[in-house]
Design an enzyme around this catalytic site. Sequence first.
Site, PDB file in Angstrom:
ATOM      1  N   LYS A 290       0.898  -1.172  -0.032  1.00 29.98           N
ATOM      2  CA  LYS A 290      -0.057   0.146   0.015  1.00 29.98           C
ATOM      3  C   LYS A 290       0.900   1.163  -0.007  1.00 29.98           C
ATOM      4  O   LYS A 290       0.590   2.351  -0.579  1.00 29.98           O
ATOM      5  CB  LYS A 290      -0.839   0.178   1.277  1.00 29.98           C
ATOM      6  CG  LYS A 290      -1.516   1.474   1.489  1.00 29.98           C
ATOM      7  CD  LYS A 290      -2.257   1.416   3.044  1.00 29.98           C
ATOM      8  CE  LYS A 290      -2.776   2.718   3.428  1.00 29.98           C
ATOM      9  NZ  LYS A 290      -3.860   2.960   2.590  1.00 29.98           N
TER      10      LYS A 290
ATOM     11  N   LYS B 163     -18.477  -5.307  -5.639  1.00 30.18           N
ATOM     12  CA  LYS B 163     -17.867  -6.466  -4.646  1.00 30.18           C
ATOM     13  C   LYS B 163     -17.637  -7.823  -5.499  1.00 30.18           C
ATOM     14  O   LYS B 163     -18.442  -8.026  -6.315  1.00 30.18           O
ATOM     15  CB  LYS B 163     -19.146  -6.793  -3.607  1.00 30.18           C
ATOM     16  CG  LYS B 163     -19.059  -5.618  -2.491  1.00 30.18           C
ATOM     17  CD  LYS B 163     -18.171  -5.642  -1.660  1.00 30.18           C
ATOM     18  CE  LYS B 163     -18.231  -4.402  -0.439  1.00 30.18           C
ATOM     19  NZ  LYS B 163     -18.561  -5.201   0.573  1.00 30.18           N
TER      20      LYS B 163
ATOM     21  N   GLY C 134     -25.273  11.675   7.665  1.00 27.46           N
ATOM     22  CA  GLY C 134     -24.500  11.341   9.169  1.00 27.46           C
ATOM     23  C   GLY C 134     -23.541  12.214   9.360  1.00 27.46           C
ATOM     24  O   GLY C 134     -23.225  12.905  10.029  1.00 27.46           O
TER      25      GLY C 134
ATOM     26  N   ARG D 174      -6.563   0.871  -0.577  1.00 26.88           N
ATOM     27  CA  ARG D 174      -7.656   0.914   0.629  1.00 26.88           C
ATOM     28  C   ARG D 174      -7.669  -0.276   1.505  1.00 26.88           C
ATOM     29  O   ARG D 174      -8.012  -1.317   0.850  1.00 26.88           O
ATOM     30  CB  ARG D 174      -9.034   1.261   0.070  1.00 26.88           C
ATOM     31  CG  ARG D 174      -9.753   1.117   1.124  1.00 26.88           C
ATOM     32  CD  ARG D 174     -10.102   2.315   2.236  1.00 26.88           C
ATOM     33  NE  ARG D 174     -11.372   2.134   3.023  1.00 26.88           N
ATOM     34  CZ  ARG D 174     -11.455   2.635   4.238  1.00 26.88           C
ATOM     35  NH1 ARG D 174     -10.263   3.266   4.895  1.00 26.88           N
ATOM     36  NH2 ARG D 174     -12.473   2.688   4.863  1.00 26.88           N
TER      37      ARG D 174
ATOM     38  N   HIS E 258     -19.310  11.151  -3.942  1.00 28.69           N
ATOM     39  CA  HIS E 258     -17.918  10.623  -4.140  1.00 28.69           C
ATOM     40  C   HIS E 258     -17.013  11.390  -4.864  1.00 28.69           C
ATOM     41  O   HIS E 258     -15.957  11.175  -5.223  1.00 28.69           O
ATOM     42  CB  HIS E 258     -18.162   9.074  -4.856  1.00 28.69           C
ATOM     43  CG  HIS E 258     -18.927   8.291  -4.122  1.00 28.69           C
ATOM     44  ND1 HIS E 258     -20.140   8.059  -3.981  1.00 28.69           N
ATOM     45  CD2 HIS E 258     -18.701   7.366  -2.901  1.00 28.69           C
ATOM     46  CE1 HIS E 258     -20.575   7.318  -3.114  1.00 28.69           C
ATOM     47  NE2 HIS E 258     -19.721   6.907  -2.447  1.00 28.69           N
TER      48      HIS E 258
ATOM     49  N   CYS F 245     -24.801   9.962   0.347  1.00 28.99           N
ATOM     50  CA  CYS F 245     -24.065   8.991   1.495  1.00 28.99           C
ATOM     51  C   CYS F 245     -23.786  10.223   2.309  1.00 28.99           C
ATOM     52  O   CYS F 245     -23.936  11.342   2.379  1.00 28.99           O
ATOM     53  CB  CYS F 245     -22.831   8.233   0.737  1.00 28.99           C
ATOM     54  SG  CYS F 245     -22.426   6.929   1.669  1.00 28.99           S
TER      55      CYS F 245
END
Length: 759
Positions: A18, A111, A433, A516, A695, A727
């Site tokens: 990474k 995914k 949130g 990530r 995003h 989001c």
Amino acid sequence: MKSSNLGYPRIGEKREWKKALEQFWTGKLEKEPFLKQMEEIRLKHLQKQKDQGIDLIPVGDFSLYDHVLDTAVMFGLVPKRFNYRGGKVSLETYFEIARGTKDAVAAEMTKWFNTNYHYIVPELDQTVPTLVENRPLQFYKEAKQKLGIKGKPVIIGPVTFVKLSKGYTNLKTAIHQFIPLYAEILRELQAEGVDWVQVDEPILTTSLSREEVELFADVYQQLHDAAPNVNILLQTYFDSIDYYEKIISLPVQGIGLDFIHDRGENLASLKKFGFPEDKVLAAGSLDGRNIWRANLDEKLSLLSEIAEIVPKDRLIVQPSSSLLHVPVTVKSEDTLEEVLKNSLSFADEKLREVVVLTKGLRLGKDSIQEEIVSSTKAIKALNESTFRNNQQVQNDIQNLASVRAEREVPFNIRQAIQETTFQLPLLPTTTIGSFPQTQEVRKQRKLWRKGELTDAEYEKYINVEIKKWIEIQEKLGLDIFVHGEFERTDMVEYFGEKLAGFQFTKYGWVQSYGSRCVKPPLIYGDVSFQDPMTVKETVYAQSLTEKPVKGMLTGPITILNWSFVRDDIPRFEVANQIALALRKEVELLEENGISMIQVDEPALREGLPLKRENWDSYLNAAVYAFKLSTTSVRNETQIHTHMCYANFEDIIDAINALDADVISIETSRSHGELLSAFEENTYDKGIGLGVYDIHSPRVPALEEITKNIERALQVLEPKLFWINPDCGLKTRGLEETVAALEVMVEAAEQVREKLVVKK
């Protein structure tokens, strides 16, 4: 009989991979030194497996970003927007596809089956695939020349690759475009003297039609004819295979089956139908996706049972899947309690278990008796520890039948009560949130964790941030506020650190996507509520405004799906333990005057089983756990939830069954697709479809958000519709966040005025 591995974690023990990637991206590491570092990491991983004694070592599973992207660029599949002109794909273009550029959007990411790993979706469109480089051959030669390892090249199979791609119109036609290319790869590997090639076809563990399964016979016959002297190991994982008899008769030399996540179905098929005498069975007998030490006695018994059907000389012992999904090694975890550390098995430890089991099966149980005793003792110690014997939790689970898991009255009655309670305008505006977590916020948290800030100093700093953002929300004119979640790192980690039964590792990182990496919590004991987790910050925020402030929690299924979960009790028993703990937090928020509470479930759909026939049992259990955590509140209290979009129509009945008063869905990139689902399905509760994409740093135009709202109102009832971003805003900057929310509020006001005039 041989030992084998399917794949090894790329990231390195201390995430060296990474760090090198990110240094290269930021220009701190030049191309040649970067590639040299990556080669050193790759060879180190191969040497580790050789030193452990693995017979069939995978080569070509290593990636600079993603193995599906690697396969796409090997075939020259570069989206037209990246101005690719043929030939071997450059390193720069490779990363542009994954990360995007100023002028070209990155390829879609999704995914990898039902794991928490994300792959880059290949775009087939009108591009004609060609073999621009033989990656498996390159990695095979490298391992052989530099380490003396005669490896097992790994490649994603043609059917799985095409099925995971987008842009094709006819599956059979698309697959047949790739057969000559795969044939050439195999011919070149055969010419190099390769013995085994692992061809991954995990799509076989999903719900396929008979016609799709028929394709495999045609595909693999052509591949066998092209390179008859190379052994193909057709590898499946993550579940059982349907059409067992058809699959084991394919013209390949070996079949890899998962005997861990198959719910006993692969073993039952093996016993019922047997196994061909001319093939090798690669038995996935150790869990490649979880981190618990194997009970070697039980695993040896499983392998012995398999060996009664398939002779030992035609058996390969291996993990159930690639070890990409687990951390690298337990040896660095020097802060864990001994009883827990002794019961863990990461990638390196799993390789050791594979070798031990291979020896035990070859030479008999007595040859590994010491290892069997050690594993049995470690597992027994954890199971008998206080961590897994919380009598109160276990009593609560046994008495669930007496716990109400339904709201007192149906939604239509609650809605009328809540309208009176909150007096909200039409199309109420809110956020999901989180607000931007600046470098300074992260710095203060780090100082606090290191003990360089006292609890009081840290709390004071968090309160300053909360107050600042309450004032910003007042100025923006939002209708429902949030406190901003500045005290939180990760939405699962935060709650895991506050609940009993969770533990966090020091170096237990796994790759999520690209560079990530995430460090999933370990749910190792009985989960229980300890102290209030969110009350202090939420109540403080509410004290600063007359507007409602939402309490913000992560739901039980998301916590479950984003953790490594204990395997000694049923998975949904753990979910219910989490739900009962969250239920207490929900009740405390309500007792302290918080009457809007959001329990987020972004990962609810991610946990769906690969086979559709198993969906109902999963969704029923997931809905129950959510309701267990949310239904004890008064009728006046409004329960919200948030989800990421993915084929909403597939699970609309389950989402309806959650009985949340308001659901917000991440939809900005798939707005039209989702709205079409509402044209065919009825949803009669409060709903907020993300009206702009968080995003991206771009600030949406007023016309864009207005159009999204008006389009949604063509299929949704205005009095049930909420306006929100798609989001949380944690990763965005302050200025862009405020600017985007200003546009969102203005768009809501304009549409609201039109609706009032119409009335």
